[in-house]
Enzyme design. Structure first.
Site, PDB file in Angstrom:
ATOM      1  N   CYS A 280       0.869  -1.165   0.000  1.00 55.90           N
ATOM      2  CA  CYS A 280       0.000   0.000   0.000  1.00 55.90           C
ATOM      3  C   CYS A 280       0.915   1.227   0.000  1.00 55.90           C
ATOM      4  O   CYS A 280       2.132   1.096   0.068  1.00 55.90           O
ATOM      5  CB  CYS A 280      -0.884  -0.019   1.237  1.00 55.90           C
ATOM      6  SG  CYS A 280      -2.311   1.075   1.135  1.00 55.90           S
TER       7      CYS A 280
ATOM      8  N   CYS B 297      -3.979  -0.681  -2.991  1.00 54.17           N
ATOM      9  CA  CYS B 297      -4.323   0.680  -3.403  1.00 54.17           C
ATOM     10  C   CYS B 297      -3.719   0.931  -4.780  1.00 54.17           C
ATOM     11  O   CYS B 297      -2.722   0.305  -5.152  1.00 54.17           O
ATOM     12  CB  CYS B 297      -3.887   1.723  -2.388  1.00 54.17           C
ATOM     13  SG  CYS B 297      -2.128   2.070  -2.359  1.00 54.17           S
TER      14      CYS B 297
ATOM     15  N   CYS C  92       4.831  -0.248  -7.699  1.00 57.57           N
ATOM     16  CA  CYS C  92       5.411  -1.494  -7.213  1.00 57.57           C
ATOM     17  C   CYS C  92       6.679  -1.843  -7.979  1.00 57.57           C
ATOM     18  O   CYS C  92       6.672  -1.898  -9.211  1.00 57.57           O
ATOM     19  CB  CYS C  92       4.395  -2.626  -7.362  1.00 57.57           C
ATOM     20  SG  CYS C  92       4.977  -4.196  -6.712  1.00 57.57           S
TER      21      CYS C  92
END
Length: 144
Positions: free
Chosen positions: A10, A82, A89
């Protein structure tokens, strides 16, 4: 039997990913080695801790970790909770299954009354718990 490694990501690693980590460990800790991290870690929100305590899961020992701590480690599942974490990422080695399930960001401190804020955390917690249960069922199903 080797546990599948799961990293839940997140933005701040302060609420959604922390609750998901706690729930997954509670629901299926015998199947998964679970970690959570944030793209821009902050601190674990007290409302997340309280909402989890209400369902018997203690995350008081959790702390917000940077995704950088885990770069280079292999995972079986990378779960982003999210949109910002999904977009930010980093690449991890191996063939991790990437799963994106966005949950509403609970309100920042002071935006709502404390009770309204806690109610939002409870709602998000319940959504995460339902999704985690479905994830465990799908992940534990034998492949043919």
């Amino acid at each position: 039997m080797k546990k599948a490694r799961v990293l839940i990501l997140c933005t701040g690693n302060s609420a959604r990913s922390q609750m998901a980590e706690g729930i997954l460990r509670h629901e299926a800790g015998d199947l998964f080695e679970v970690e959570s991290a944030g793209v821009r870690p902050g601190s674990v929100r007290p409302e997340a801790i309280q909402a989890m305590n209400e369902i018997g899961i203690d995350i008081t020992g959790h702390w917000s970790k940077s995704v950088e701590l885990f770069v280079g480690q292999p995972f079986d599942y990378l779960i982003t909770v999210c949109d910002h974490a999904q977009e930010s990422c980093p690449v991890f080695p191996g063939h991790a299954v990437r799963i994106h399930q966005c949950f509403e960001d609970p309100p920042a401190p002071g935006v709502m009354s404390p009770e309204e804020t806690l109610d939002r955390f409870r709602c998000v917690r319940d959504q995460i718990q339902q999704w985690i249960r479905e994830f465990v069922t799908r992940s534990a199903a034998p492949t043919i």
